[in-house]
Design a protein around this motif. Sequence first.
Motif, short mmCIF file in Angstrom:
data_model
loop_
_atom_site.label_atom_id
_atom_site.label_comp_id
_atom_site.label_asym_id
_atom_site.label_seq_id
_atom_site.Cartn_x
_atom_site.Cartn_y
_atom_site.Cartn_z
N GLU A 182 14.27 -63.59 73.65
CA GLU A 182 13.32 -63.27 74.71
C GLU A 182 11.98 -63.95 74.47
OE1 GLU A 182 11.55 -59.21 76.80
OE2 GLU A 182 13.39 -59.12 75.60
N GLU A 235 16.58 -50.85 69.32
CA GLU A 235 16.66 -51.58 70.59
C GLU A 235 16.16 -53.02 70.48
OE1 GLU A 235 14.60 -49.36 73.57
OE2 GLU A 235 16.12 -47.76 73.63
N ASN A 236 15.40 -53.31 69.41
CA ASN A 236 14.76 -54.63 69.29
C ASN A 236 14.98 -55.19 67.89
OD1 ASN A 236 13.29 -53.74 71.80
ND2 ASN A 236 12.25 -52.43 70.29
N PHE A 246 5.20 -57.11 74.13
CA PHE A 246 6.40 -56.59 74.79
C PHE A 246 6.50 -55.06 74.70
CE2 PHE A 246 7.22 -61.01 73.88
CZ PHE A 246 7.72 -61.46 75.08
N LYS A 297 23.00 -59.64 71.98
CA LYS A 297 22.43 -59.93 73.30
C LYS A 297 23.28 -59.29 74.40
CE LYS A 297 19.67 -62.59 75.97
NZ LYS A 297 18.19 -62.57 75.93
N ARG A 345 17.15 -56.48 72.54
CA ARG A 345 16.14 -57.51 72.77
C ARG A 345 15.92 -58.28 71.47
NH1 ARG A 345 11.17 -54.60 75.76
NH2 ARG A 345 10.73 -56.75 76.42
N THR A 373 12.62 -50.83 66.22
CA THR A 373 12.63 -52.27 65.95
C THR A 373 12.94 -52.52 64.47
OG1 THR A 373 10.92 -52.58 67.64
CG2 THR A 373 11.25 -54.40 66.08
#
Length: 214
Positions: free
Chosen positions: A127, A4-5, A154, A96, A101, A161
């Motif tokens: 971000e 997700e990151n 965050f 994006k 993120r 990640t």
Amino acid sequence: MKIENLIFDLDGTLLDSKRDIIYCMQKAYDSVKLDFDASKLLIGPPLEKIVNILSPDISPMLHAKVIENFRFFYMHTDFQRTFLYEGVRETLEFLKKEGLRLFIATNKPKKATSKVLQHFQLDSLFEFVGTPDGLQEGILLSKTAVMAHILQKFQLNAKQTIMVGDTPPDILAAKENQVAGIAFLGGYGKQEDLERSGARFCIKYFKELLELLS
């Protein structure tokens, strides 16, 4: 577990900035009448360490002056010698749009980082941009600490990640934060060094990142 990151290094990962850095470093050395050997220049470490490698025997006063002058010349450059790696913009925009993120963790100082991201119109894609001098006043943080700050600030799950970088310190910083490190081979690091540092995967072209994530 779904990623997700994404945390990206800057120089050598998103940008090929070597020519501008060499140009400004040459001017900084010329300004204090010192010899400059571009073959010894490493892109990626903090500026203080770069000058230590280039000129281990100069006085502290000259060391500080080279750094000061380099920063002046770099902040006044027009980035004509700096380029985005192929596929960077399209890949970042796609990620994006897909809701991932995006963050940056770089050893480049805050002002220079902001200027170059604005120049290439990348700043709106991230971000947060972590720099060694932008998190704790008067203290320069390591890339490991910058990444740790991003994860904590965050509340990112390290297992969701990944960190994308081009040198062993990038991969080691990821490893120290229990984040998977992806090595970009188009930058300034050597594949064998990156693999030895613990890179989970290696990509030659930036768009290959999309294939890994899918």
